[in-house]
Design an enzyme around this catalytic site. Structure first.
Site, PDB file in Angstrom:
ATOM      1  N   ASP A 283      59.686  37.565  35.614  1.00 21.32           N
ATOM      2  CA  ASP A 283      58.533  37.036  36.347  1.00 21.32           C
ATOM      3  C   ASP A 283      57.516  36.588  35.297  1.00 21.32           C
ATOM      4  O   ASP A 283      56.838  37.414  34.681  1.00 21.32           O
ATOM      5  CB  ASP A 283      57.950  38.119  37.260  1.00 21.32           C
ATOM      6  CG  ASP A 283      56.644  37.670  37.909  1.00 21.32           C
ATOM      7  OD1 ASP A 283      56.294  36.479  37.787  1.00 21.32           O
ATOM      8  OD2 ASP A 283      55.971  38.516  38.531  1.00 21.32           O
TER       9      ASP A 283
ATOM     10  N   HIS B  91      54.166  42.754  40.865  1.00 21.36           N
ATOM     11  CA  HIS B  91      53.421  42.061  41.908  1.00 21.36           C
ATOM     12  C   HIS B  91      54.194  42.159  43.226  1.00 21.36           C
ATOM     13  O   HIS B  91      55.421  42.312  43.222  1.00 21.36           O
ATOM     14  CB  HIS B  91      53.294  40.597  41.478  1.00 21.36           C
ATOM     15  CG  HIS B  91      52.338  39.785  42.276  1.00 21.36           C
ATOM     16  ND1 HIS B  91      52.695  39.197  43.473  1.00 21.36           N
ATOM     17  CD2 HIS B  91      51.044  39.443  42.057  1.00 21.36           C
ATOM     18  CE1 HIS B  91      51.659  38.526  43.940  1.00 21.36           C
ATOM     19  NE2 HIS B  91      50.645  38.669  43.104  1.00 21.36           N
TER      20      HIS B  91
ATOM     21  N   CYS C 291      47.368  42.739  44.052  1.00 21.90           N
ATOM     22  CA  CYS C 291      48.709  42.571  44.631  1.00 21.90           C
ATOM     23  C   CYS C 291      49.756  43.511  44.027  1.00 21.90           C
ATOM     24  O   CYS C 291      50.926  43.413  44.340  1.00 21.90           O
ATOM     25  CB  CYS C 291      49.217  41.135  44.532  1.00 21.90           C
ATOM     26  SG  CYS C 291      48.256  40.011  45.524  1.00 21.90           S
TER      27      CYS C 291
ATOM     28  N   LYS D 199      48.403  28.714  37.613  1.00 18.83           N
ATOM     29  CA  LYS D 199      47.847  29.679  36.657  1.00 18.83           C
ATOM     30  C   LYS D 199      47.860  29.115  35.234  1.00 18.83           C
ATOM     31  O   LYS D 199      47.506  29.796  34.285  1.00 18.83           O
ATOM     32  CB  LYS D 199      48.655  30.980  36.698  1.00 18.83           C
ATOM     33  CG  LYS D 199      48.514  31.763  38.008  1.00 18.83           C
ATOM     34  CD  LYS D 199      49.241  33.080  37.902  1.00 18.83           C
ATOM     35  CE  LYS D 199      49.511  33.704  39.252  1.00 18.83           C
ATOM     36  NZ  LYS D 199      48.321  34.225  39.918  1.00 18.83           N
TER      37      LYS D 199
ATOM     38  N   GLN E 159      52.333  35.524  34.558  1.00 20.03           N
ATOM     39  CA  GLN E 159      51.188  35.824  33.681  1.00 20.03           C
ATOM     40  C   GLN E 159      51.494  35.611  32.207  1.00 20.03           C
ATOM     41  O   GLN E 159      50.621  35.808  31.366  1.00 20.03           O
ATOM     42  CB  GLN E 159      50.730  37.276  33.898  1.00 20.03           C
ATOM     43  CG  GLN E 159      50.282  37.597  35.315  1.00 20.03           C
ATOM     44  CD  GLN E 159      49.026  36.835  35.727  1.00 20.03           C
ATOM     45  OE1 GLN E 159      48.328  36.248  34.889  1.00 20.03           O
ATOM     46  NE2 GLN E 159      48.730  36.836  37.018  1.00 20.03           N
TER      47      GLN E 159
END
Lengths: 408, 145
Positions: free
Chosen positions: A199, A122, A363, A225, A202
């Site tokens: 990261d 991202h 992104c 999220k 997600q």
């Protein structure tokens, strides 16, 4: 097993008989953000309604109550990822956390050192590291992807060496939904003495996260999220590494003392990384989101998302002009394009039928190097989606070629 | 009768420009070139103008985008060739009004009137306008929102 109809009772976005502007609401953009349940909304609002006071600076009972609630939120979030509370810093979201890690580690990076990322990442991973590389003279190195676009342990092994200082990868990628074994990747990274930054934007909302088990040095994610509020996120860091991290934000409550000579004594982590008045309401809401997801259980969440994903992928097999880029995704999403219709036109068409999906680069503006397409369409699923949603998506997708009907 | 009174005709114009985009090419250094890249959407369009005094001698475009942005660039470049700077800016204002659902001289837009229904999908209004914004920039006028 998840019954989405029961879950929906918690989510006011479905209160209007499940309609949005007179059409059945089919929200399939959950990788971008998620709906919030009443439990989260109420807990976040408890700060505004019942215990509003600035945290960490008041000498009165009300401020104390706000402090207790804020600290309790940190403890809940820490347990959620199996960390200690002093290793959990609240941020305004994943982007801030990733920026804090990148710029905070810059002093450990020198000329010709290497920072490893991938085409999947991202903008909030790529751009901070680009900037740090520019400032330090370090080099950005991309992990090679295998023929299916996946990052593999062998791929990572082929690029790390004694010059590698940091490896920063998404544990689940946001365009193709591919997951990696963080534990294995962190081990490979540590074998050359580099730091591993996870990261988790997600992955944290969809599968169990355990920082002690994965041994990641840093982990960042967002609340919104994972059915939490916007404007709140987490930067986890191992205690000794947080001690050595340079703060990105300077101001009130992150310092212990300063004087006219310019001497500054910083507060200890995590406060050191929480300058200024904090998003207390958001922290309370995020803690409730953790409790909410734990109450459902990540096995059921995964099984539910996988059931919906399979239905979508199977349904699209019959659509000859649809190219699905990730029939083998690990996460609950499907990324595709119609042969002759541009991604945004497809998304507009689906949107006109009440089916809300994302189109564009998501992104991840380097990934087109791999997919060969400047833009893709992504439908992503969560706990409140059901088979009817997928059927509505498939019914609309079947007629994508009629996309100009939207305007006539 | 305006083009926008005949949905079938509007659709035919749109389809034709999507299939066969006009003036989609790169101009040489004699053109003023503007790159319109949107952060929120995939449209990534270069608009190029060649002036002869106050008159637009030629204009062309290239890049990627949705059907609406590409068709709009195609139609706009046909409409503005040979127009003066002042005439082009009046047409740009008229197109903005069309997108804002304000009364305007639709006939002056000729084929560009086929975008009259784009505001039904508000997310695509900027796509229809991206080429026009590029022209304003190339003509040295600040973009007004």
């Amino acid at each position: 097993m998840i019954d989405a109809q029961i879950i929906r009772r918690d989510f006011p976005m479905y209160d209007n008989g499940g309609l949005y502007k007179d059409k059945k609401l089919v929200y399939l953009d959950n990788c971008a953000t998620t709906f919030k349940p009443n439990q989260v909304i109420d807990e976040a609002d408890r700060y505004n309604r019942c215990i509003t006071a600035n945290t960490k600076r008041g000498d009165y009972a009300l401020a104390h109550d706000a402090d207790v609630a804020y600290d309790a939120s940190r403890e809940t979030v820490a347990k959620f990822i199996n960390a200690s509370p002093e290793e959990v810093c609240f941020t305004c979201g994943d982007t801030m956390g990733l920026n804090q890690v990148a710029f905070g580690l810059a002093h450990r990076i020198g000329k010709d050192d290497e920072i490893v990322i991938s085409y999947h990442e991202h903008a909030s991973v790529v751009l901070p590291w680009y900037r740090v590389a520019e400032q330090t003279g370090a080099k950005i190195v991309f992990v090679p992807l295998d023929e299916n676009g996946r990052i593999t342990p062998d791929g990572l092994k082929s690029v790390v060496n004694e010059r590698t200082k940091v490896v920063c990868l998404a544990s689940t990628t946001n365009v193709l939904g591919y997951s990696i074994d963080v534990k294995e990747m962190a081990k490979i990274t540590h074998s050359v003495g580099a730091l591993y930054v996870d990261d988790g934007a997600q992955s944290v909302p969809h599968r169990k996260t355990d920082v002690k088990d994965s041994d990641a040095d840093f982990l960042c994610f967002s609340g919104h999220k994972m059915v939490g509020p916007t404007g709140i996120g987490v930067m986890y860091g191992k205690k000794e590494l947080l001690e050595d991290l340079t703060p990105l934000m300077w101001g009130g409550e992150m310092n212990a003392r300063f004087d006219v000579e310019g001497n500054v004594i910083l507060d200890d982590p995590p406060s050191r990384f929480e300058a200024g008045t904090q998003n207390v309401s958001g922290a309370l809401g995020l803690a409730e989101a953790c409790r909410y997801l734990q109450g459902i259980g990540f096995k059921d969440i995964h099984d539910h998302e996988e059931k919906l994903r399979r239905m979508a992928v199977d349904g699209m097999k019959d659509m000859q002009k649809m190219k699905v880029y990730n029939p083998d995704a690990d996460a609950g999403l499907v990324t595709f394009n119609h042969e002759t219709v541009f991604a945004q036109d497809t998304a507009t068409w689906l949107g006109s039928k009440g089916v809300f999906v994302r189109s564009g680069t998501h992104c991840a503006k380097l990934l087109p190097v791999f997919t060969g397409s400047p833009a893709t369409v992504r439908a992503s699923f969560y706990i409140y989606n059901d088979e009817e949603d997928i059927q509505a998506f498939l019914d609309a997708a079947k007629h994508t070629e009629d996309y100009l009907d939207v305007y006539f | 009768m305006s083009i926008s009174d005949d949905p079938q005709f509007m659709r035919e114009i749109l389809t034709d420009h999507i299939k066969y985009p006009r003036n989609k090419r790169e101009g040489d250094e004699s053109y003023v070139s503007v790159h319109m890249a949107s952060a929120s959407c995939i449209d990534d369009v270069h608009v190029q103008i060649k002036m002869d005094g106050e008159v637009i001698k030629d204009l062309c475009w290239h890049g990627t985008g949705c059907s609406i942005s590409c068709a709009s660039c195609s139609i706009m470049t046909e409409l503005l060739r040979g127009k003066t700077r002042a005439e082009a800016l009046v047409l740009a204002d008229t197109f903005d009004k069309l997108m804002n659902l304000e009364p305007c001289d639709e006939d002056s837009l000729e084929e560009a009137d086929c975008f009259a229904n784009v505001p039904k999908e508000p997310a695509r209004i900027n796509c229809a306008k991206i080429g026009w914004k590029g022209v304003r920039k190339a003509l040295g006028q600040e973009i007004r929102e």
